[in-house]
Design an enzyme around this catalytic site. Structure first.
Site, PDB file in Angstrom:
ATOM      1  N   SER A   1       0.830  -1.209   0.000  1.00 27.19           N
ATOM      2  CA  SER A   1       0.000   0.000   0.000  1.00 27.19           C
ATOM      3  C   SER A   1       0.866   1.261   0.000  1.00 27.19           C
ATOM      4  CB  SER A   1      -0.906   0.017   1.230  1.00 27.19           C
ATOM      5  OG  SER A   1      -1.716  -1.131   1.270  1.00 27.19           O
TER       6      SER A   1
HETATM    7  N1  SAH Z   1      -0.869  -4.825   4.255  1.00 27.32           N
HETATM    8  C1  SAH Z   1      -0.160  -5.125   3.033  1.00 27.32           C
HETATM    9  C2  SAH Z   1      -1.000  -4.810   1.816  1.00 27.32           C
HETATM   10  C3  SAH Z   1      -1.088  -6.006   0.926  1.00 27.32           C
HETATM   11  S1  SAH Z   1      -2.279  -5.990  -0.375  1.00 27.32           S
HETATM   12  C4  SAH Z   1       1.196  -4.449   3.000  1.00 27.32           C
HETATM   13  O1  SAH Z   1       1.538  -3.728   3.945  1.00 27.32           O
HETATM   14  O2  SAH Z   1       1.949  -4.667   2.050  1.00 27.32           O
HETATM   15  C5  SAH Z   1      -3.569  -6.986   0.304  1.00 27.32           C
HETATM   16  C6  SAH Z   1      -3.266  -8.428   0.615  1.00 27.32           C
HETATM   17  O3  SAH Z   1      -4.479  -9.009   1.080  1.00 27.32           O
HETATM   18  C7  SAH Z   1      -2.808  -9.295  -0.557  1.00 27.32           C
HETATM   19  O4  SAH Z   1      -1.582  -9.877  -0.245  1.00 27.32           O
HETATM   20  C8  SAH Z   1      -3.909 -10.347  -0.690  1.00 27.32           C
HETATM   21  O5  SAH Z   1      -3.442 -11.623  -1.059  1.00 27.32           O
HETATM   22  C9  SAH Z   1      -4.486 -10.365   0.720  1.00 27.32           C
HETATM   23  N2  SAH Z   1      -5.860 -10.879   0.870  1.00 27.32           N
HETATM   24  C10 SAH Z   1      -6.924 -10.754   0.039  1.00 27.32           C
HETATM   25  N3  SAH Z   1      -8.018 -11.360   0.553  1.00 27.32           N
HETATM   26  C11 SAH Z   1      -7.632 -11.880   1.759  1.00 27.32           C
HETATM   27  C12 SAH Z   1      -8.303 -12.634   2.790  1.00 27.32           C
HETATM   28  N4  SAH Z   1      -9.572 -12.990   2.689  1.00 27.32           N
HETATM   29  N5  SAH Z   1      -7.593 -12.998   3.877  1.00 27.32           N
HETATM   30  C13 SAH Z   1      -6.275 -12.662   4.010  1.00 27.32           C
HETATM   31  N6  SAH Z   1      -5.594 -11.968   3.070  1.00 27.32           N
HETATM   32  C14 SAH Z   1      -6.262 -11.571   1.967  1.00 27.32           C
END
Ligand code: SAH
Length: 211
Positions: free
Chosen positions: A59
């Site tokens: 993000s």
């Molecule tokens: N917080 C992260 C942002 C990652 S993007 C950072 O600091 O980099 C969002 C992430 O959510 C992705 O890796 C995706 O695979 C995950 N995601 C999507 N649906 C999900 C779910 N139901 N449970 C856990 N993770 C999920």
């Protein structure tokens, strides 16, 4: 490494009304470049989202700071994150002195971030699975942050909040979301605040989007 770049980033965050010192101090210390593919390292302190592989992104720093500030946490609070991804958001929370629990649904991403946390000594409990149903075992939490866009607010997450604490979750369609802050006022009574125009990758799972 990149200390002056981090200072500049923090100045930009202050200009955009990030005022929580616990948050700002964490941004000064956590090395965002460690959470990125090597080839993107030099872009780490620009205020933009970047690809981390497997179709996912880290993000934008402002978004991480804003969402973290909206959690309104006291040091030592228990926080649940849905969507571990690169681990940067979790590392910011750990640096702030929180007890962090984080769930990721893509195994490759989970495994890579887990290895990084072990290597760097970042203490968070990581789990591979569907975060839309929360993490009952350690509930309730003093804050829950969802870092992927959801079609609605999963009931399980509302249930797993301590009274008086916040759930920060982007809600909308697959391309654009409204950042929603839910405060649990009493058991089964919630306040809702909405901040428009954020974009996240989709939250996929039982109480999220279909894959
Ligand atoms: N917080 C992260 C942002 C990652 S993007 C950072 O600091 O980099 C969002 C992430 O959510 C992705 O890796 C995706 O695979 C995950 N995601 C999507 N649906 C999900 C779910 N139901 N449970 C856990 N993770 C999920």
């Amino acid at each position: 490494m990149f200390e002056s770049e981090r200072k500049e980033l923090v100045e930009k965050l202050k200009e955009r009304k990030i005022t929580d010192n616990l948050v700002l101090d964490a941004f000064l210390r956590v090395e965002r470049h460690l959470f990125l593919p090597k080839a993107l390292e030099s872009h780490a302190y620009r205020d933009v989202a970047l690809p981390i592989g497997f179709g996912q992104t880290i993000s934008q720093p402002f978004t991480v700071a804003f969402m973290t500030q909206e959690l309104k946490l006291q040091k030592g609070a228990k926080v649940l994150e849905i969507g571990t991804g690169s681990g940067y958001q979790a590392a910011i929370l750990v640096e702030m002195g929180m007890k962090v629990f984080s769930i990721e649904r893509q195994f490759d991403i989970y495994a890579r971030t887990r290895a990084l946390f072990d290597e760097k000594g970042i203490h968070a409990l990581l789990k591979f699975g569907d975060g839309t149903i929360g993490w009952e075992e350690f509930a309730p939490y003093d804050g829950i942050i969802v870092t992927a866009g959801s079609p609605s607010i999963p009931n399980s997450l509302k249930k797993q909040l301590v009274v008086g604490s916040n759930l920060v979750i982007p809600v909308g369609d697959r391309s654009s979301q409204i950042l929603t802050v839910i405060t649990k006022v009493e058991e089964n009574i919630f306040n809702q605040k909405e901040i428009p125009s954020f974009t996240f990758v989709p939250l996929i799972g039982r109480e999220g989007w279909e894959s």
